[in-house]
Every structure is written in C-alpha cells, then in structure tokens.
Design a protein around this motif. Structure first.
Motif, PDB file in Angstrom:
ATOM      1  N   UNK A 153      52.405  84.977  13.662  1.00 20.26           N
ATOM      2  CA  UNK A 153      51.220  84.129  13.891  1.00 20.26           C
ATOM      3  C   UNK A 153      49.927  84.925  13.963  1.00 20.26           C
ATOM      4  N   UNK A 154      49.964  86.060  14.687  1.00 16.22           N
ATOM      5  CA  UNK A 154      48.690  86.740  14.954  1.00 16.22           C
ATOM      6  C   UNK A 154      48.610  88.184  14.470  1.00 16.22           C
ATOM      7  N   UNK A 155      49.693  88.683  13.870  1.00 15.61           N
ATOM      8  CA  UNK A 155      49.663  90.037  13.341  1.00 15.61           C
ATOM      9  C   UNK A 155      49.807  91.127  14.386  1.00 15.61           C
ATOM     10  N   UNK A 156      50.079  90.771  15.620  1.00 17.70           N
ATOM     11  CA  UNK A 156      50.252  91.756  16.689  1.00 17.70           C
ATOM     12  C   UNK A 156      51.740  92.077  16.829  1.00 17.70           C
ATOM     13  N   UNK A 157      52.152  93.236  16.348  1.00 17.04           N
ATOM     14  CA  UNK A 157      53.563  93.583  16.264  1.00 17.04           C
ATOM     15  C   UNK A 157      54.032  94.558  17.330  1.00 17.04           C
ATOM     16  N   UNK A 158      53.149  95.091  18.142  1.00 20.84           N
ATOM     17  CA  UNK A 158      53.527  96.124  19.099  1.00 20.84           C
ATOM     18  C   UNK A 158      54.674  95.678  20.005  1.00 20.84           C
ATOM     19  N   UNK A 159      54.607  94.473  20.533  1.00 15.00           N
ATOM     20  CA  UNK A 159      55.657  93.976  21.415  1.00 15.00           C
ATOM     21  C   UNK A 159      57.009  93.928  20.725  1.00 15.00           C
TER      22      UNK A 159
ATOM     23  N   UNK B 250      56.884  94.391   8.361  1.00 11.82           N
ATOM     24  CA  UNK B 250      56.303  93.355   9.219  1.00 11.82           C
ATOM     25  C   UNK B 250      54.807  93.539   9.400  1.00 11.82           C
ATOM     26  N   UNK B 251      54.343  94.771   9.378  1.00 17.09           N
ATOM     27  CA  UNK B 251      52.900  95.002   9.518  1.00 17.09           C
ATOM     28  C   UNK B 251      52.107  94.359   8.380  1.00 17.09           C
ATOM     29  N   UNK B 252      52.774  94.030   7.259  1.00 20.71           N
ATOM     30  CA  UNK B 252      52.097  93.320   6.167  1.00 20.71           C
ATOM     31  C   UNK B 252      51.679  91.918   6.615  1.00 20.71           C
ATOM     32  N   UNK B 253      52.430  91.362   7.571  1.00 19.11           N
ATOM     33  CA  UNK B 253      52.133  90.026   8.090  1.00 19.11           C
ATOM     34  C   UNK B 253      51.185  90.180   9.260  1.00 19.11           C
ATOM     35  N   UNK B 254      49.938  90.338   8.953  1.00 21.79           N
ATOM     36  CA  UNK B 254      48.972  90.555  10.006  1.00 21.79           C
ATOM     37  C   UNK B 254      47.591  90.087   9.630  1.00 21.79           C
TER      38      UNK B 254
ATOM     39  N   UNK C 174      44.898  87.542   7.642  1.00 18.74           N
ATOM     40  CA  UNK C 174      44.841  86.080   7.576  1.00 18.74           C
ATOM     41  C   UNK C 174      45.530  85.505   6.352  1.00 18.74           C
ATOM     42  N   UNK C 175      45.761  86.299   5.323  1.00 26.61           N
ATOM     43  CA  UNK C 175      46.410  85.810   4.115  1.00 26.61           C
ATOM     44  C   UNK C 175      47.927  85.818   4.185  1.00 26.61           C
ATOM     45  N   UNK C 176      48.475  86.376   5.252  1.00 25.48           N
ATOM     46  CA  UNK C 176      49.932  86.465   5.430  1.00 25.48           C
ATOM     47  C   UNK C 176      50.299  86.104   6.859  1.00 25.48           C
ATOM     48  N   UNK C 177      50.316  84.816   7.134  1.00 22.49           N
ATOM     49  CA  UNK C 177      50.645  84.372   8.490  1.00 22.49           C
ATOM     50  C   UNK C 177      51.511  83.130   8.446  1.00 22.49           C
ATOM     51  N   UNK C 178      52.507  83.117   9.287  1.00 20.88           N
ATOM     52  CA  UNK C 178      53.317  81.923   9.493  1.00 20.88           C
ATOM     53  C   UNK C 178      52.806  81.308  10.796  1.00 20.88           C
ATOM     54  N   UNK C 179      52.129  80.196  10.692  1.00 22.83           N
ATOM     55  CA  UNK C 179      51.460  79.622  11.858  1.00 22.83           C
ATOM     56  C   UNK C 179      52.248  78.504  12.520  1.00 22.83           C
ATOM     57  N   UNK C 180      53.221  77.954  11.813  1.00 20.20           N
ATOM     58  CA  UNK C 180      54.094  76.931  12.385  1.00 20.20           C
ATOM     59  C   UNK C 180      55.530  77.375  12.173  1.00 20.20           C
ATOM     60  N   UNK C 181      56.339  77.227  13.206  1.00 18.23           N
ATOM     61  CA  UNK C 181      57.746  77.565  13.080  1.00 18.23           C
ATOM     62  C   UNK C 181      58.559  76.673  14.001  1.00 18.23           C
ATOM     63  N   UNK C 182      59.602  76.081  13.443  1.00 18.91           N
ATOM     64  CA  UNK C 182      60.489  75.216  14.207  1.00 18.91           C
ATOM     65  C   UNK C 182      61.904  75.766  14.103  1.00 18.91           C
ATOM     66  N   UNK C 183      62.506  76.051  15.249  1.00 15.90           N
ATOM     67  CA  UNK C 183      63.891  76.509  15.259  1.00 15.90           C
ATOM     68  C   UNK C 183      64.787  75.297  15.025  1.00 15.90           C
ATOM     69  N   UNK C 184      65.615  75.380  13.994  1.00 16.36           N
ATOM     70  CA  UNK C 184      66.533  74.300  13.652  1.00 16.36           C
ATOM     71  C   UNK C 184      67.919  74.538  14.232  1.00 16.36           C
ATOM     72  N   UNK C 185      68.265  75.801  14.434  1.00 21.68           N
ATOM     73  CA  UNK C 185      69.597  76.139  14.919  1.00 21.68           C
ATOM     74  C   UNK C 185      69.549  77.512  15.570  1.00 21.68           C
ATOM     75  N   UNK C 186      70.302  77.667  16.662  1.00 22.83           N
ATOM     76  CA  UNK C 186      70.462  78.966  17.322  1.00 22.83           C
ATOM     77  C   UNK C 186      71.929  79.086  17.700  1.00 22.83           C
ATOM     78  N   UNK C 187      72.576  80.161  17.239  1.00 25.39           N
ATOM     79  CA  UNK C 187      73.992  80.370  17.491  1.00 25.39           C
ATOM     80  C   UNK C 187      74.179  81.790  18.015  1.00 25.39           C
TER      81      UNK C 187
END
Length: 128
Positions: A21-27, A62-66, A68-81
C-alpha cells in the motif's frame, strides 16, 4: 504451536500488505529469516531462489512496489489455511502495476521458522 504460527504469519502478512500500500518495507524486511526460500512469479525475474540470495532478491523485488505507479491499495483475504509451519493466504487485490490499473488474485505462502518468514512463495493470476 499452530496458533503461534498463525499469529506470526498474520503479523508478517499485515506488514507485507502495508508495504504494497505505502511502499514502506522495513517492517516486513525485519520479519524475514536470514535465509528465505523464494518463489517469485513476475518476469523477468520469475524463479526459485534460496538462502541468503533468496532473502536479498525478495527485498529487492518488493522494493519495486513503493512508488505511486506500483501499489496494491485494496486487498481482500479470501482464504487462510495453516498447515504445520506453512500459512497460505489467498487474496484479491487492486491497484496499479507499472502505472496501469491492476487487479489480480494471489496465493501467498509463508513458511514460518522461529517466528520469522523463512519461505515466501507467490502465485498470481491477473484478473484485469
């Protein structure tokens, strides 16, 4: 043990989504093990990488996703196993990829070891 693995993976997954979402990958980088078994789906770097090289490549990819042109701003978990040390997340995400609208379904598998992500396997199907 299973609930610990699930809680640890949930924390890592939250940090992963935050980076998308925000390009902050340190965490997220901090929860990676020193050696990571990586399956990466995106050309031109798609492939399987292991060890310290797998960890380093994942951080670089992953640092490429940081920006504004490479962001996933919505995400819905459909399944967790949870299966032993593996936690599988299937999700549906929307955003931009290479400055173009993006929508896709993803299967992301975290292999947890000592509370850290020791495996990151991603499989993707682009929807739009």
């Amino acid at each position: 043990m299973t609930s610990d693995v699930g809680a640890q993976a949930d924390k890592a997954y939250g940090l992963y989504l935050g980076g998308l979402r925000d390009g902050q990958w340190q965490g997220f980088h901090e929860v990676l093990a020193d050696e990571v078994d990586l399956v990466w789906p995106y050309p031109p770097s798609a492939g399987h990488y292991t060890g310290a090289d797998g960890r380093q490549k994942l951080m670089v990819f992953l640092d490429q996703f940081g920006d504004e042109g490479n962001r996933i701003v919505e995400s819905e978990v459909l399944l967790r196993v949870i299966d032993g040390d593996r936690v599988i997340f299937e999700d549906h995400g929307k955003g931009t990829l290479f400055r173009r609208p993006y929508e896709g379904r993803h299967c992301i598998i975290f292999v947890m070891s000592d509370g850290r992500v020791a495996g990151f396997h991603e499989y993707t199907a682009r929807v739009a």
